[in-house]
Design an enzyme around this catalytic site. Sequence first.
Site, short mmCIF file in Angstrom:
data_model
loop_
_atom_site.label_atom_id
_atom_site.label_comp_id
_atom_site.label_asym_id
_atom_site.label_seq_id
_atom_site.Cartn_x
_atom_site.Cartn_y
_atom_site.Cartn_z
CG HIS A 34 -1.85 1.18 1.28
ND1 HIS A 34 -3.19 1.03 1.51
CD2 HIS A 34 -1.65 2.51 1.14
CE1 HIS A 34 -3.79 2.22 1.51
NE2 HIS A 34 -2.85 3.14 1.28
CG HIS A 36 -0.76 7.09 -0.94
ND1 HIS A 36 -1.98 7.21 -1.54
CD2 HIS A 36 -0.99 6.43 0.22
CE1 HIS A 36 -2.92 6.66 -0.79
NE2 HIS A 36 -2.33 6.17 0.29
CG LEU A 37 4.88 5.58 -5.77
CD1 LEU A 37 5.20 4.73 -7.00
CD2 LEU A 37 6.15 5.91 -4.99
CE LYS A 120 -7.94 2.04 -0.65
NZ LYS A 120 -6.73 2.58 -0.11
CG HIS A 157 -9.92 4.42 3.35
ND1 HIS A 157 -8.70 5.04 3.48
CD2 HIS A 157 -10.66 4.86 4.39
CE1 HIS A 157 -8.71 5.83 4.54
NE2 HIS A 157 -9.89 5.74 5.11
CG HIS A 195 -4.89 2.10 5.78
ND1 HIS A 195 -6.24 2.03 6.00
CD2 HIS A 195 -4.72 2.86 4.67
CE1 HIS A 195 -6.85 2.72 5.07
NE2 HIS A 195 -5.96 3.22 4.25
CG ASP A 268 -1.57 4.78 4.06
OD1 ASP A 268 -1.61 5.22 2.90
OD2 ASP A 268 -2.37 5.12 4.95
#
Length: 367
Positions: A34, A36-37, A120, A157, A195, A268
């Site tokens: 998991h 985020h880029l 997602k 989520h 998460h 995350d």
Amino acid sequence: MALQARQPSGNEVRIALPADPMKTLSIRRPDDWHLHLRDGAMLRAVLPETTRHFARAIIMPNLVPPVVTAADAVAYRDRILAAIPDGATFEPLMTLYLTEGTDPADVAAAAACGLVKAVKLYPAGATTNSSSGVRDLTRVMPVLEKMAEIGLPLCTHGEVTTPEVDIFDREAVFIDTVLDPLRRRLPELRVVMEHITTEEGAAYAAEGGETLGATITTHHLIINRNHILAGGIRPHYYCLPVAKREKHRLALRRAATSGNPRYFLGTDSAPHVDALKEHACGCAGCFTATNTMPLLAHVFEEDGALDQLEAFASLNGPAFYRLPVNKDVLRLEKRPEPNAFPEKIASGAGPVTVFDPGFPVHWHVLP
Ligand code: NCD
Ligand code: ZN
């Protein structure tokens, strides 16, 4: 040799212990399930922080606009591949952002060619860039049915957004009112509880069987809600789902270090520039890509579970996603001198603060 131990009172005492037998650790190269880029200048700044230690990552699709279609995912994957530093090997595992307009056939085609590894689910309004997310789950049932049929995982989520539900209860209420009914209706659907932050989340995942996985972040193993709120508000510890009280952190520690294949690492890591974190309405997200592996070694050693770090970071995730384990290894070494993590990394968009665990970390990743 003498080690320092912390008594419940918080006083430091020195006790004699035999020499630490394990100063180095070799594990299969880990993956981040998991991550985020972002895009553009931020992507170029944060990607090397991940490729240094991780072989693959599940790439979150919450860009603005989001990565909704297979065509969006191809274009985003190409931008990520172009940003990989020279000499690094890294495979971005793409995801699609589920909207009420998502086409089941597009999802199925993206999965069939290997482009996309998960879809997602963001409940609309739950977190950063989730306004295009799902308001009414019945509207996405055709997509979910197709995913159940083809075995494509749904990453959730797991928080309700109902204003009446207290933010500290949103995960537990999501499990009872959304996740469990969905899994009863579609038992074949493969789901990742992303998460998890509560003992309820950890307990539900433990009982879920092979169709269920749960990612746990590095920071939720280290901070509780006091770290955010006691003695001044600390925006760099604010993330979603928000860290809960101490008993939940301890439940997550037991889960992560248990070796149970349901649990695996999803950092995350979620970069935001300082100007947007240190703000009257600060963004949610902790940036942990830089120091996750030393922090995890510290945490697992503290819990007497260094032998389970490989399962959590390198084995359980590939098993859930039905992918091979990485062939190469990551070596860590515990040294007398603490790790000197950068306080911030620079990005073309501004500085990004690296997660500060608040204690010295003696584990180092060997080059
Ligand atoms: C994430 C982000 O910034 O994109 N923020 C966070 O606090 N974790 C979104 C998310 O994963 O909820
Ligand atoms: Zn996230």
